[in-house]
Design a protein around this motif. Structure first.
Motif, short mmCIF file in Angstrom:
data_model
loop_
_atom_site.label_atom_id
_atom_site.label_comp_id
_atom_site.label_asym_id
_atom_site.label_seq_id
_atom_site.Cartn_x
_atom_site.Cartn_y
_atom_site.Cartn_z
N MET D 1 0.83 -1.20 0.00
CA MET D 1 0.00 0.00 0.00
C MET D 1 0.87 1.25 0.00
O MET D 1 2.03 1.23 0.37
CB MET D 1 -0.90 0.02 1.23
CG MET D 1 -1.97 -1.07 1.15
SD MET D 1 -2.99 -1.10 2.62
CE MET D 1 -3.79 -2.68 2.38
N ALA D 2 0.25 2.33 -0.36
CA ALA D 2 0.97 3.59 -0.48
C ALA D 2 1.52 4.00 0.87
O ALA D 2 0.91 3.77 1.90
CB ALA D 2 0.05 4.67 -1.02
N SER D 4 2.72 7.03 3.41
CA SER D 4 2.46 8.45 3.60
C SER D 4 3.76 9.19 3.85
O SER D 4 4.79 8.58 4.15
CB SER D 4 1.50 8.66 4.75
OG SER D 4 2.18 8.41 5.97
N PHE D 6 4.39 10.74 6.31
CA PHE D 6 4.63 10.72 7.75
C PHE D 6 5.45 9.49 8.16
O PHE D 6 5.89 9.37 9.29
CB PHE D 6 3.30 10.72 8.51
CG PHE D 6 2.38 11.82 8.09
CD1 PHE D 6 2.76 13.14 8.27
CD2 PHE D 6 1.15 11.55 7.50
CE1 PHE D 6 1.92 14.18 7.87
CE2 PHE D 6 0.31 12.57 7.12
CZ PHE D 6 0.69 13.90 7.29
N TYR D 8 8.29 8.65 7.95
CA TYR D 8 9.64 8.86 8.50
C TYR D 8 9.69 8.64 10.02
O TYR D 8 10.74 8.36 10.58
CB TYR D 8 10.15 10.26 8.17
CG TYR D 8 9.63 11.34 9.09
CD1 TYR D 8 10.33 11.71 10.25
CD2 TYR D 8 8.44 12.01 8.82
CE1 TYR D 8 9.85 12.70 11.10
CE2 TYR D 8 7.95 12.98 9.66
CZ TYR D 8 8.66 13.33 10.80
OH TYR D 8 8.18 14.30 11.65
N VAL D 9 8.54 8.79 10.69
CA VAL D 9 8.56 8.68 12.15
C VAL D 9 8.96 7.28 12.63
O VAL D 9 9.31 7.10 13.80
CB VAL D 9 7.21 9.08 12.78
CG1 VAL D 9 6.90 10.55 12.50
CG2 VAL D 9 6.07 8.19 12.29
N ARG D 10 8.92 6.32 11.73
CA ARG D 10 9.35 4.97 12.11
C ARG D 10 10.83 4.94 12.47
O ARG D 10 11.28 4.07 13.21
CB ARG D 10 9.13 3.99 10.95
CG ARG D 10 7.67 3.83 10.59
CD ARG D 10 7.46 2.63 9.73
NE ARG D 10 7.60 1.42 10.53
CZ ARG D 10 7.28 0.22 10.09
NH1 ARG D 10 6.83 0.08 8.84
NH2 ARG D 10 7.41 -0.83 10.85
N LEU D 11 11.57 5.87 11.91
CA LEU D 11 13.01 5.91 12.15
C LEU D 11 13.34 6.25 13.59
O LEU D 11 14.49 6.12 14.03
CB LEU D 11 13.69 6.92 11.23
CG LEU D 11 13.55 6.62 9.73
CD1 LEU D 11 14.08 7.78 8.91
CD2 LEU D 11 14.31 5.34 9.39
N PHE D 12 12.33 6.72 14.33
CA PHE D 12 12.58 7.07 15.73
C PHE D 12 12.53 5.85 16.64
O PHE D 12 12.88 5.93 17.81
CB PHE D 12 11.57 8.13 16.19
CG PHE D 12 11.78 9.49 15.56
CD1 PHE D 12 11.61 9.67 14.20
CD2 PHE D 12 12.14 10.59 16.32
CE1 PHE D 12 11.81 10.93 13.61
CE2 PHE D 12 12.33 11.84 15.75
CZ PHE D 12 12.16 12.01 14.39
N GLU D 13 12.07 4.72 16.10
CA GLU D 13 12.07 3.50 16.89
C GLU D 13 13.50 2.99 17.06
O GLU D 13 14.29 3.10 16.14
CB GLU D 13 11.19 2.42 16.23
CG GLU D 13 9.74 2.87 16.11
CD GLU D 13 8.79 1.81 15.56
OE1 GLU D 13 9.20 0.64 15.44
OE2 GLU D 13 7.65 2.17 15.25
N GLU D 15 16.47 0.15 18.10
CA GLU D 15 16.91 -1.23 18.07
C GLU D 15 17.23 -1.62 19.51
O GLU D 15 17.91 -0.90 20.20
CB GLU D 15 18.19 -1.23 17.24
CG GLU D 15 18.90 -2.52 17.15
CD GLU D 15 18.23 -3.38 16.11
OE1 GLU D 15 17.46 -4.24 16.54
OE2 GLU D 15 18.49 -3.19 14.91
N ALA D 94 12.19 -5.34 24.18
CA ALA D 94 10.83 -4.87 24.46
C ALA D 94 9.79 -5.84 23.91
O ALA D 94 8.74 -6.06 24.53
CB ALA D 94 10.62 -3.48 23.87
N LYS D 95 10.06 -6.43 22.78
CA LYS D 95 9.15 -7.43 22.22
C LYS D 95 8.99 -8.59 23.20
O LYS D 95 7.89 -9.08 23.45
CB LYS D 95 9.71 -7.98 20.91
CG LYS D 95 9.36 -7.15 19.69
CD LYS D 95 7.95 -7.47 19.20
CE LYS D 95 7.64 -6.77 17.90
NZ LYS D 95 6.20 -6.87 17.57
N THR D 98 7.18 -7.34 26.59
CA THR D 98 5.76 -7.00 26.48
C THR D 98 4.92 -8.20 26.08
O THR D 98 3.81 -8.36 26.56
CB THR D 98 5.52 -5.83 25.50
OG1 THR D 98 5.99 -6.18 24.19
CG2 THR D 98 6.23 -4.56 25.96
#
Lengths: 256, 256, 256, 256
Positions: D1-2, D4, D6, D8-13, D15, D94-95, D98
């Motif tokens: 899917m396309a 967005s 936005f 880029y915010v995934r880069l704040f997660e 490792e 964390a995986k 949690t």
């Protein structure tokens, strides 16, 4: 002294203590040393002056950090192994890597003239550093084996590569082409048949790299009445992949 | 080249990327410089040769890392501020701290003789380094204010302390005792009444520390036909706590 | 109480405080909810019971953690935004993610029967959790926009996909094939021309997801003498990508 | 899917992979269970229904995560030990914490009514979780010894404390006062002389806690033709501080 209202910014510093009971390795690596070695006329494939300077810088680090039990160096890199239980800098990762890296760099520049007497570096050389943890004795042995296998692979390649250039007159491009896809045996064969070089007779420092360990050595007492034992950093150029080195130095892997 | 079976040890290296969109500060600090400065006869309370060497080393770091937009130094420490968006070394914390720290150290030794022409360091000097993140413009300003307030507090103390020793003949212990519990006003008063020193007339470099920023400066074209703009690292010794500096340099806090 | 000699193992726990002055997001995500929703006969494309249960579980989290200023949910995920300055659990990352995740899960099971009165879950449902930091107001807005854009894209797809299956009798494979490569406009067109569905008239909760915020609402005093203000968690299903929501709720992005 | 803009915010997660070749422990702890147990009329000093529910929840976690080789529980806490080499969730800290924490909580609520048939929890119970690494076999043994020693200390105290209250009619304050400063021997003596309780005859589950391990057990083949081996989670209430348990279960500490 009085604290300012800006003091709160200290809270942004992070804790980075290494897991206890793990081997801590700090490895320093020359930054852009391919270029640096060319610009400073390092002899090819190996420059003994450069290697002895590396060893000198590494020995300076070991003299300072008594909790480094072993160091291993080759080419433009050096790995420092802190004993598992070390509490130096409370095992803070950045403290360890920056202190080791800074001292290594500092000593490299400081002792340059002893090893390259006729020239000054053209600019300040740089080494980066990193801290890596290894939980088990097998892991730390494998780490050192990894670096020594790397030394072997690179040195065999470089020895052959430069023989083709310096002795057979090939261009770097031609030499690269000739070595493409060759195995160790092929390179040994080229060296022997074409240049009468028995690779296994090459200096061990080049084939194995340098191991620094501490040894108790006898030193004469000032009054001449005898000797006492003193711990000293010594250089070895031996195999660390097999068991022999570790059997002979079994104190290294024994937890105190 | 062939990979060895020991290669797996690379997996023990950890990822340490800094949070995006945050100011990255790398601060280097002299290790044991109280002792180092004494052993190298630094003038007290401030040694202009040492400070200019620090500034030279810091400028070398800024020349290398174009993403450092500002640096601030005082005493034996220097802070380097990378712009928020920098992607240098993929923002890896240890890469940033060790590279900056190594280059700073290297330049400090390399340029030593330009600033201390008559002597060589007695041993390789060491700086440690750390990486700290600051999310907001206010935070990074407060960080720099914290360091500059620290510079002010220490320099006022040291100026008074050493005046008492060098001009009034007190021992270090007596000077310490005399300054115990004094406020800034008290120290200003001692300096003025006892030594005719107006602290506010002391050199700004000592009272404010040194700020390094980049400025476009005109440079003559080789053919003499005019000038072109070139970015250059310049030194300032101005206040960074108030708004004036930031208004005049508002590009620093603007996200590109 | 007496400490045992094994107590040392506590030193192996690591510090994991979040950078100060940054937005902390804890996102919980259903584990294997594609399968879970099928096994529990969730209505397609959306099950209002399941969504209201998600919202109830999320509201329970917000009732417990007063420092969560906003939550956003869609499908089987929910994001909880802690205010920048929160000191809950000393900002320890794992404490935050596990507490939020555990309470969310617990409430999901606990309140299940209120939303699915006729059945019990077949097995305990699981959500994972993660903590992510966002330094700036723009970043946290973009984070929420990312989730809402994702909601839009998925819901438009699912609405069309399930209309093709449930109303036009396609198999899932055929529906998938038909939608392959289509743009938003194409899907809107299919919905309108083939099923007389105006996507923009679909319920906002499905198209926009659910935003939970706190609002002061008047509550009657027990003695009937009037009302007092009380903070309450309310649901919105509004756009958070544009400026309007943020202008109307500008207290959310203002640092106290 | 396309995607967005936005995205880029995934880069704040970040490792957060655990160091390889180390034992990974995830420990879950009841949040506010002192209050929870009172509100839910847990029997004192120990409620067998609550403990069996904890064991059931823990067994659910072990059924799901085959790489958990051992779990240890006491009171309102449970520790799950993943084998050293586990690659579950790529060892992301964390995986792991949690997922384990969510499943444990979920099962605790889900199976509540099997253990407390006459009541529903008053509100959703919460457990927090943390991930801790232990490099060596000795470390993981010491970790488990730490928890079991803690179990012993607490249970002896609680057994005596509640005997004084329930059987001798002391108030909690008086019982606390009476036990202040007492050693293990003193508490054993109080139990024996005053209440005829031989502490060592108390149920092992209370004195030792619960160990969950996997055992191959024979199960009947459907056609009645014999049995086959099946791995099953079993409960033990044995000592894990001494060597016996580890000798009998030496596969646990052997690297596969």
């Amino acid at each position: 002294m009085a604290k300012s209202k800006f003091e709160y910014v200290r809270l942004f510093e992070t804790e980075d203590r290494c897991l206890p009971n793990s081997w801590i390795v700090v490895r320093v690596d020359g930054k852009g040393f391919h270029k640096f070695s060319t610009e400073h006329d390092y002899e090819k494939p190996n420059d003994m002056r450069a290697l002895s300077l590396m060893n000198k810088a590494a020995a300076s680090v070991m003299e300072e950090f008594k909790d480094i039990c072993l160091a291993y160096g080759q080419s433009d890199e050096y790995s420092f192994v802190f004993r598992k239980e070390t509490q130096v800098y409370s095992r803070r990762s950045a403290k360890l890597s920056t202190n080791v890296c800074s001292l290594f760099t500092s000593a490299f520049v400081y002792y340059w003239s002893e090893h390259f007497p006729s020239s000054k570096p053209l600019y300040p050389p740089v080494f980066d550093g990193r801290t890596v943890l290894y939980p088990s004795n097998q892991n730390i042995r494998d780490y050192l084996s990894w670096r020594q296998a790397d030394c072997h692979i690179n040195n065999l390649y470089n020895t052959t590569f430069w023989a083709l250039i310096l002795k057979a007159g090939l261009t770097p491009g031609e030499a690269e082409q000739k070595l493409k896809g060759t195995l160790s045996g092929d390179k040994n064969e080229i060296l022997f048949s074409q240049f009468s070089i028995n690779y296994n007779k090459e200096p061990e420092m080049l084939r194995k790299g340098t191991i620094l360990v501490r040894r108790k050595v006898p030193v004469a007492l000032p009054d001449g009445s005898g000797t006492r034992e003193k711990s000293q950093v010594i250089q070895l150029h031996t195999d660390v992949i097999g068991d022999e080195f570790w059997n002979e130095n079994n104190h290294l892997l024994t937890i105190s």
